[in-house]
Design an enzyme around this catalytic site. Structure first.
Site, PDB file in Angstrom:
ATOM      1  N   HIS A 143       3.420   3.627   5.170  1.00 35.93           N
ATOM      2  CA  HIS A 143       2.866   4.096   6.442  1.00 35.93           C
ATOM      3  C   HIS A 143       3.970   4.681   7.304  1.00 35.93           C
ATOM      4  O   HIS A 143       5.046   4.091   7.403  1.00 35.93           O
ATOM      5  CB  HIS A 143       2.208   2.947   7.209  1.00 35.93           C
ATOM      6  CG  HIS A 143       1.224   2.176   6.388  1.00 35.93           C
ATOM      7  ND1 HIS A 143       1.615   1.267   5.429  1.00 35.93           N
ATOM      8  CD2 HIS A 143      -0.132   2.202   6.363  1.00 35.93           C
ATOM      9  CE1 HIS A 143       0.540   0.765   4.850  1.00 35.93           C
ATOM     10  NE2 HIS A 143      -0.527   1.316   5.389  1.00 35.93           N
ATOM     11  N   LYS A 170      -1.237   4.072  -1.983  1.00 37.77           N
ATOM     12  CA  LYS A 170      -1.833   4.401  -0.680  1.00 37.77           C
ATOM     13  C   LYS A 170      -0.758   4.904   0.271  1.00 37.77           C
ATOM     14  O   LYS A 170       0.326   4.318   0.358  1.00 37.77           O
ATOM     15  CB  LYS A 170      -2.498   3.161  -0.079  1.00 37.77           C
ATOM     16  CG  LYS A 170      -3.030   3.366   1.343  1.00 37.77           C
ATOM     17  CD  LYS A 170      -3.216   2.046   2.088  1.00 37.77           C
ATOM     18  CE  LYS A 170      -3.468   2.320   3.568  1.00 37.77           C
ATOM     19  NZ  LYS A 170      -3.374   1.097   4.394  1.00 37.77           N
TER      20      LYS A 170
END
EC number: 4.2.1.10
Length: 252
Positions: A143, A170
């Site tokens: 992230h 992800k």
């Protein structure tokens, strides 16, 4: 492409799956939130453990996990401690982070763990192997709440996750412009078409990036995050609205 099946949910086939994040600071709130979430339309329950106050007490953490498992036994449970450096609520040592994830794996209560790519290569590889030995899937994540790197770097990170045998790579990035959203979508498409042999999850955050949360089926992202109550990241929309849009795009 290989799909990932958790309980009866096939990730990587059909419309993107909806993940919701439950954020509660104690067992009482975990219980009340779980009862509220049980009525919502979603596919995967993410428990954001970094919001839980009593982290040092592993028994307390696992008691909360047990409540979630018993309240929603049919939903895949994703155990996530989001580190402060990647936008989470608490900072803990790498050793404590790995130990917490291992305890979750050992508990038999969770179906998936979230493992941050930049935890350290050796620790990541060992934890993936440990999870797989206990039939727990790994969502490997990265992230950046400040910027969106070039497409080549996005793809490189996703490929690194794949090389570490993550079940689902992800990445979530903050756009500084609309073109950053296009960069994320282009990287997703290139990854999905040229390199991915498993489902991936990508998103561009904030209001600017909302479109990326809706068009995963077009560009190659297998899941998206929606909000039941409070959003766990900027740009999330309600699960009901999200399901409507995903269904429209899937049936078009």
């Amino acid at each position: 492409m290989k799909t990932v099946t958790v309980k009866d949910l096939v990730i990587g086939a059909g419309a993107p799956k909806i993940i919701v994040s439950l954020m509660a600071k104690d067992i009482a709130r975990v219980k009340s939130e779980a009862l509220a979430y049980r009525e919502a339309d979603f596919d995967i329950l993410e428990w954001r453990v970094d919001h839980f106050a009593d982290l040092s007490n592993v028994e307390s953490v696992m008691a909360a996990a047990k409540i979630l498992r018993e309240t929603m036994p049919e939903k895949p449970l994703l155990f996530t401690f989001r580190s402060a450096k990647e936008g989470g609520e608490q900072a803990i040592s790498t050793e404590a982070y790995i130990a917490l994830n291992r305890a979750a794996i050992d508990s038999g209560l969770v179906d998936m763990i979230d493992l941050e790519l930049f935890t350290g290569d050796d620790q990541v590889k060992e934890t993936v192997a440990y999870a797989h030995a206990h039939d727990v899937k790994v969502v490997m994540s990265n992230h950046d709440f400040h910027k969106t790197p070039e497409a080549e770097e996005i793809i490189a990170r996703l490929r690194k996750m794949q090389s570490f045998d993550a079940d689902i790579p992800k990445i979530a990035l903050m756009p500084q412009s609309t073109s950053d959203v296009l960069t994320l979508l282009a990287a997703t498409l290139e990854m999905q078409e040229q390199y991915a042999d498993r489902p991936i999850i990508t998103m561009s955050m904030a209001k600017t990036g909302v479109i990326s949360r809706l068009v995963g089926e077009v560009f190659g992202s297998a899941a998206t995050f929606g909000a039941v109550k409070k959003a766990s990241a900027p740009g999330q929309i309600s699960v009901n609205d999200l399901r409507t849009v995903l269904t429209i795009l899937h049936q078009a």
